[in-house]
Design an enzyme around this catalytic site. Structure first.
Site, PDB file in Angstrom:
ATOM      1  N   SER A   1       4.971   9.823   1.380  1.00  0.00           N
ATOM      2  CA  SER A   1       4.607  10.756   0.277  1.00  0.00           C
ATOM      3  C   SER A   1       4.414  10.161  -1.056  1.00  0.00           C
ATOM      4  O   SER A   1       3.430  10.361  -1.714  1.00  0.00           O
ATOM      5  CB  SER A   1       5.657  11.771   0.238  1.00  0.00           C
ATOM      6  OG  SER A   1       5.379  12.980   1.068  1.00  0.00           O
TER       7      SER A   1
ATOM      8  N   ASP B   1       8.515  20.462   5.154  1.00  0.00           N
ATOM      9  CA  ASP B   1       9.925  20.230   5.795  1.00  0.00           C
ATOM     10  C   ASP B   1       9.954  21.316   7.109  1.00  0.00           C
ATOM     11  O   ASP B   1       8.850  21.627   7.552  1.00  0.00           O
ATOM     12  CB  ASP B   1      11.235  20.592   4.851  1.00  0.00           C
ATOM     13  CG  ASP B   1      12.675  20.161   5.457  1.00  0.00           C
ATOM     14  OD1 ASP B   1      12.753  19.111   5.375  1.00  0.00           O
ATOM     15  OD2 ASP B   1      13.155  20.970   5.869  1.00  0.00           O
TER      16      ASP B   1
ATOM     17  N   LYS C   1      18.392   9.334  -1.001  1.00  0.00           N
ATOM     18  CA  LYS C   1      17.362   8.624   0.036  1.00  0.00           C
ATOM     19  C   LYS C   1      16.084   8.321  -0.722  1.00  0.00           C
ATOM     20  O   LYS C   1      15.573   7.160  -0.423  1.00  0.00           O
ATOM     21  CB  LYS C   1      16.745   9.952   0.829  1.00  0.00           C
ATOM     22  CG  LYS C   1      15.630   9.730   1.913  1.00  0.00           C
ATOM     23  CD  LYS C   1      14.989  10.878   2.528  1.00  0.00           C
ATOM     24  CE  LYS C   1      16.212  11.751   3.091  1.00  0.00           C
ATOM     25  NZ  LYS C   1      15.672  13.087   3.873  1.00  0.00           N
TER      26      LYS C   1
ATOM     27  N   GLN D   1      18.725  14.130  -1.012  1.00  0.00           N
ATOM     28  CA  GLN D   1      17.144  13.428  -1.182  1.00  0.00           C
ATOM     29  C   GLN D   1      17.334  12.368  -2.371  1.00  0.00           C
ATOM     30  O   GLN D   1      16.516  11.575  -2.452  1.00  0.00           O
ATOM     31  CB  GLN D   1      16.204  14.805  -1.697  1.00  0.00           C
ATOM     32  CG  GLN D   1      14.548  14.396  -1.594  1.00  0.00           C
ATOM     33  CD  GLN D   1      14.232  14.507  -0.303  1.00  0.00           C
ATOM     34  OE1 GLN D   1      14.497  15.353   0.647  1.00  0.00           O
ATOM     35  NE2 GLN D   1      13.194  13.610   0.045  1.00  0.00           N
TER      36      GLN D   1
ATOM     37  N   LYS E   1      11.261  15.070  -6.380  1.00  0.00           N
ATOM     38  CA  LYS E   1      10.542  14.900  -4.858  1.00  0.00           C
ATOM     39  C   LYS E   1      11.223  15.299  -3.775  1.00  0.00           C
ATOM     40  O   LYS E   1      12.385  14.735  -3.516  1.00  0.00           O
ATOM     41  CB  LYS E   1       9.891  13.433  -4.815  1.00  0.00           C
ATOM     42  CG  LYS E   1       9.007  13.086  -3.633  1.00  0.00           C
ATOM     43  CD  LYS E   1       7.939  13.294  -4.129  1.00  0.00           C
ATOM     44  CE  LYS E   1       6.797  13.535  -2.745  1.00  0.00           C
ATOM     45  NZ  LYS E   1       6.616  14.799  -2.277  1.00  0.00           N
TER      46      LYS E   1
ATOM     47  N   LYS F   1      14.565  19.592  -3.971  1.00  0.00           N
ATOM     48  CA  LYS F   1      14.062  20.472  -2.675  1.00  0.00           C
ATOM     49  C   LYS F   1      14.011  21.875  -2.788  1.00  0.00           C
ATOM     50  O   LYS F   1      14.439  22.278  -3.835  1.00  0.00           O
ATOM     51  CB  LYS F   1      15.403  20.168  -1.627  1.00  0.00           C
ATOM     52  CG  LYS F   1      14.968  20.287  -0.252  1.00  0.00           C
ATOM     53  CD  LYS F   1      14.341  19.134   0.297  1.00  0.00           C
ATOM     54  CE  LYS F   1      13.882  19.421   1.741  1.00  0.00           C
ATOM     55  NZ  LYS F   1      13.593  18.326   2.578  1.00  0.00           N
TER      56      LYS F   1
END
Ligand code: NDP
Length: 451
Positions: free
Chosen positions: A383, A171, A119, A116, A95, A131
């Site tokens: 999301s 993004d 996170k 990511q 994701k 990403k």
């Protein structure tokens, strides 16, 4: 393992990573920041230091690079490069967003994908890290050109994504318009209404309330939590915000809602300082409706606003700072200026906007510093809530989503804070976020065997 042998092992891993991934400075920087936090964990929990675990975390599971040919309105042909780095799926489907900007290359996508992983782990919502993006520049392109580019991009990307595999979002340079074109092409190619394959969709066709606002709202909520720990709140505080895109606009909106005064916003050409506080409606009109430059805001706003070409918002005195544009936009000299002007807290809306030297300067001066992987996690959290709504074919009210977001940001703040305390660095949210995210991913990887 002792602390010093852990430090040596991580330093040698870093050297190896830099040698094996040449010409990727942003990836080196992101990896270094995490690796530097982990020595105390390796020393305290030997299972995390076992050979191969951290090496696997630093190596993407899959990296896809592809050609994206498209035609502009005059019929001229352009060839861009597309990327998707599927970094880690131990906790759930990959994701992470797609970035369309001329500066995009493999190293930039890898830095973003690496961040990511941790996170997404911090959100606790069962999502892995990935990403992607392209060096395509949407600025100045017509809607038809952007559509043709997105269609060509998705013609290749669709083979690699899916609601249970990899779920991209927006993004820099990818907002609602681009997600719409991408989703349309995915649906056309696959002949499937697979709403959960992309997030950031329009609300009429599977999007979540508050997704557009979530990153900016979340970083203000994180700042509020940091201030609460110091016995303060947002009411009456002045703030400098950089950027004027999705994250910056909704940071400004939430600051206003909480009684704070956002004074600035910027783009890559300059910044605006508005002594009456940024006029949100005018900002949205200029940036979201007209897609114009930020200088336009100052021209229309009247005497209270000044446009500074080529300047940096960090020179404006304020209580709080929200870097919300791009990586490495807040340097040591900027941190020194913020400290001189008495800044109390900095929350990173953007990914890695603060250089390592600037982070150290802020922390040494006692400024509360919220790193992006914690402070801007609100976007990916909503999301994940969008994916949940899609799986249930449900649609939640804005109130419900905002309440969930508020709870998640509070939980992220708490786990970063508690982890930092546990490892003997109270108030160090950088170390807290890195270790807490790492532990969740590492536990899942250890349980799932050598893959
Ligand atoms: P947008 O494309 O909506 O806006 C980006 C803003 O940053 C624009 O004002 C842009 O100005 C400015 N900017 C971009 N590159 C540069 C640069 N090299 N120098 C100076 N200014 C620059 O992007 P977002 O608001 O979505 O993203 C901003 C940051 O937040 C990024 O770091 C992104 O990774 C991060 N982020 C975004 C999330 C999201 O949900 N959207 C989630 C988590 C993090 P200009 O128009 O002149 O280029």
């Amino acid at each position: 393992m002792t602390l010093s042998s852990s430090t040596d092992r991580l330093a040698s891993l870093r050297a190896d990573l830099e040698r094996r991934n040449p010409a990727e400075p942003e990836f080196h920087q992101a990896a270094r920041e995490v690796l530097e936090s982990l020595a105390p964990v390796f020393a305290a929990r030997p299972e995390y230091a076992q050979p191969g675990l951290i090496e696997r975390i630093c190596e993407p599971e899959r990296q896809i690079i592809f050609r994206v040919p498209w035609q502009d309105d005059r019929g001229d042909v352009h060839v861009n490069r597309g990327f998707r780095v599927e970094f880690n799926s131990a906790l759930g489907p990959y994701k992470g967003g797609l970035r369309f900007h001329p500066s995009v290359n493999l190293g930039v996508v890898k830095f973003l994908g690496f961040e990511q992983i941790f996170k997404n782990a911090l959100t606790g919502l069962g999502i892995g890290g990935g990403k992607g993006g392209s060096d395509f520049d949407p600025r100045g392109r017509s809607d038809a050109e952007v559509m043709r580019f997105c269609q060509s991009f998705m013609t290749e990307l669709h083979r690699h994504i899916g609601e249970h595999t990899d779920v991209p979002a927006g993004d820099i340079g990818v907002g609602g318009r681009e997600i719409g074109y991408l989703f349309g092409q995915y649906r056309r190619i696959t002949n499937r209404w697979e709403a959960g394959v992309l997030t950031g969709k329009g609300q009429a066709w599977g999007g979540s309330a508050i997704r557009t606002q979530a990153t900016g709202y979340g970083s203000v909520l994180f700042a509020a939590e940091m201030l609460r720990g110091r016995g303060e709140d947002l009411q009456g505080q002045t703030a400098v915000v950089s950027g004027s895109g999705n994250v910056a606009i909704y940071t400004i909106e939430m600051l206003g809602r909480r009684g704070a005064h956002p004074l600035t916003c910027s783009d890559s050409e300059g910044y605006v300082v508005d002594e009456k506080g940024i006029d949100l409606e005018l900002l949205k009109q200029v940036k979201e409706v007209e897609r114009a430059r930020i200088s336009e805001y100052a021209q229309r706003r009247g005497a209270s606003a000044q446009y500074v070409r080529g300047g940096r918002v960090w020179d404006v005195a304020a209580d709080l700072a929200f870097p919300s544009a791009t990586q490495n936009e807040l340097h040591e000299r900027d941190a020194l200026a913020l400290v001189r002007n008495g800044v109390k807290a900095v929350a990173e809306g953007a990914n890695m906007p603060t250089t390592p030297e600037a982070v150290r300067t802020l922390q040494d001066a006692g400024v509360a510093f919220g790193p992006g992987k914690a402070a801007n996690a609100g976007g990916v959290a909503v999301s994940a809530l969008e994916m949940r709504q899609n799986a249930a074919r449900d649609s939640w009210t804005p109130e419900r989503v905002e309440a969930e977001l508020t709870g998640i940001m509070g939980d992220i703040h708490r786990i970063c804070h508690e982890t930092a305390e546990h490892y003997g660095v109270p108030g160090d949210y950088v170390t807290g976020a890195n270790i807490a995210g790492f532990e969740r991913v590492a536990d899942a990887m250890l349980a799932q065997g050598l893959i």
